[in-house]
Design an enzyme around this catalytic site. Structure first.
Site, PDB file in Angstrom:
ATOM      1  N   HIS A   1       0.857  -1.194   0.000  1.00 46.17           N
ATOM      2  CA  HIS A   1       0.000   0.000   0.000  1.00 46.17           C
ATOM      3  C   HIS A   1       0.887   1.235   0.000  1.00 46.17           C
ATOM      4  O   HIS A   1       1.938   1.268   0.653  1.00 46.17           O
ATOM      5  CB  HIS A   1      -0.898   0.009   1.246  1.00 46.17           C
ATOM      6  CG  HIS A   1      -1.478   1.351   1.563  1.00 46.17           C
ATOM      7  ND1 HIS A   1      -0.990   2.146   2.592  1.00 46.17           N
ATOM      8  CD2 HIS A   1      -2.489   2.052   0.994  1.00 46.17           C
ATOM      9  CE1 HIS A   1      -1.688   3.271   2.625  1.00 46.17           C
ATOM     10  NE2 HIS A   1      -2.599   3.236   1.677  1.00 46.17           N
TER      11      HIS A   1
ATOM     12  N   VAL B   1       0.094   9.230  -1.076  1.00 47.60           N
ATOM     13  CA  VAL B   1       0.614  10.582  -0.831  1.00 47.60           C
ATOM     14  C   VAL B   1      -0.522  11.554  -1.086  1.00 47.60           C
ATOM     15  O   VAL B   1      -1.333  11.367  -2.012  1.00 47.60           O
ATOM     16  CB  VAL B   1       1.838  10.919  -1.710  1.00 47.60           C
ATOM     17  CG1 VAL B   1       3.086  10.184  -1.214  1.00 47.60           C
ATOM     18  CG2 VAL B   1       1.583  10.601  -3.177  1.00 47.60           C
TER      19      VAL B   1
ATOM     20  N   GLY C   1     -17.520  10.664  -1.078  1.00 50.57           N
ATOM     21  CA  GLY C   1     -16.692  10.359  -2.237  1.00 50.57           C
ATOM     22  C   GLY C   1     -17.242   9.202  -3.055  1.00 50.57           C
ATOM     23  O   GLY C   1     -18.273   8.601  -2.729  1.00 50.57           O
TER      24      GLY C   1
END
Length: 317
Positions: free
Chosen positions: A118, A121, A271
């Site tokens: 995984h 950033v 989202g």
């Protein structure tokens, strides 16, 4: 909190880097898989339809020669109100408008001897009452093996240390400790994997050095992961190893749905659900009160590898 001048904070630079990073990660994982390509969904959410606006590129590779599933997401969104997951450490920003952008990657190989990996950033900015933006970077990478190999763990952490070295000798130990603390399943009292790097709320020293650090973390993921893939990709395995991999993947699901800030942020902010949950493995199993056989490789994962340790110091194995 250090607050840089508005003129020195350039979100467009960050977005350009993130777009390039997603492209480089995509090309590298397709090349190492050798049997499948990423399918891309470019999505956009108009501001008039939701409190969350913006878009992104979700890329998913399924049923490849090496990866059972891998996903690489790019998102760039704005919102009218920061969700609770983003203000838990910053209560003074509760209710503020925000902008967020980031790249996240999760790779689930089919071979149980190749670890799940995984990386993430990200860059956030939020508006204060005085209209001066507050910004910060976050991210890191971590490794979740099912069968442990000391040389893989050492390589992973050496590369993590190399990513941090230009920024001071104290940075790697601090980010390594933060990773061990973050990727920990409290209800199981066990780590998710062997750690790596984790940082959040980074804005000290100004925009330029913080951005450089984020880039270094993003740029070091492939050198950390690809050599491990090449060492383990042809290692034979059977039903026992596959069953244990699927069982341990259950821990990955538990962490992501219960604790992971990125998952919670995405769901709480409205989202795109398919993009948020692409991090989950395609196959997984749970078994009541399972115990590893003493002296087995599965027991050794728990007894040696899933223990916080300094992987860069010679140890008794």
């Amino acid at each position: 909190m250090n607050r840089d001048g508005v003129s020195s904070v350039d979100g467009s630079q960050v977005l350009t880097y993130l777009q390039d990073l997603q492209d480089r990660l995509t090309a590298a994982l397709e090349a190492v898989d050798g049997g499948a390509t990423f399918h891309e969904d470019a999505w956009e959410r108009p501001a008039s339809h939701s409190a969350l606006a913006g878009g992104g590129r979700s890329r998913v590779l399924r049923e490849g020669a090496l990866f059972e599933q891998a996903g690489i997401n790019l998102s760039h969104v704005t919102g009218t109100r920061l969700p609770p997951s983003a203000t838990a450490q910053r209560p003074e920003l509760a209710g503020r408008g925000f902008a967020a952008m980031g790249v996240s990657l999760v790779a689930h190989p089919r071979n149980p001897y190749i670890p799940t990996a995984h990386a993430n950033v990200r860059f956030f900015s939020a508006l204060r009452d005085d209209a001066e933006p507050v910004w910060w970077f976050g991210g890191g990478f971590d490794l979740t093996p099912y069968y442990g190999f000391e040389e893989d763990c050492v390589h992973w952490h050496r590369t993590a240390r190399a990513a941090c070295e230009p920024f001071g000798p104290e940075v790697y130990p601090r980010c390594k400790r933060a990773c061990d603390a973050y990727f920990f399943l409290k209800h199981r009292n066990e780590p998710r994997g062997i750690g790596g790097l984790f940082f959040d709320d980074l804005n000290e020293g100004g925009f330029a050095p913080c951005f450089a650090f984020m880039r270094s973390i993003g740029d070091h993921f492939l050198p950390a992961y690809l050599p491990i893939i090449e060492r383990r990709r042809d290692q034979p395995y059977g039903e026992r190893e596959r069953e244990f991999q699927l069982y341990r993947r259950g821990r990955y699901v538990e962490f992501n749905l219960v604790y992971d800030r990125g998952t919670l942020f995405g769901l709480q902010s409205g989202g795109r659900t398919e993009s948020i949950l692409m991090s989950l493995p395609p196959q997984v199993r749970w078994e009541y009160n399972w115990r590893a056989q003493p002296g087995s490789p599965e027991a050794r994962l728990y007894e040696f590898f899933l223990q916080p340790r300094d992987w860069l110091t010679p140890m008794d194995v």
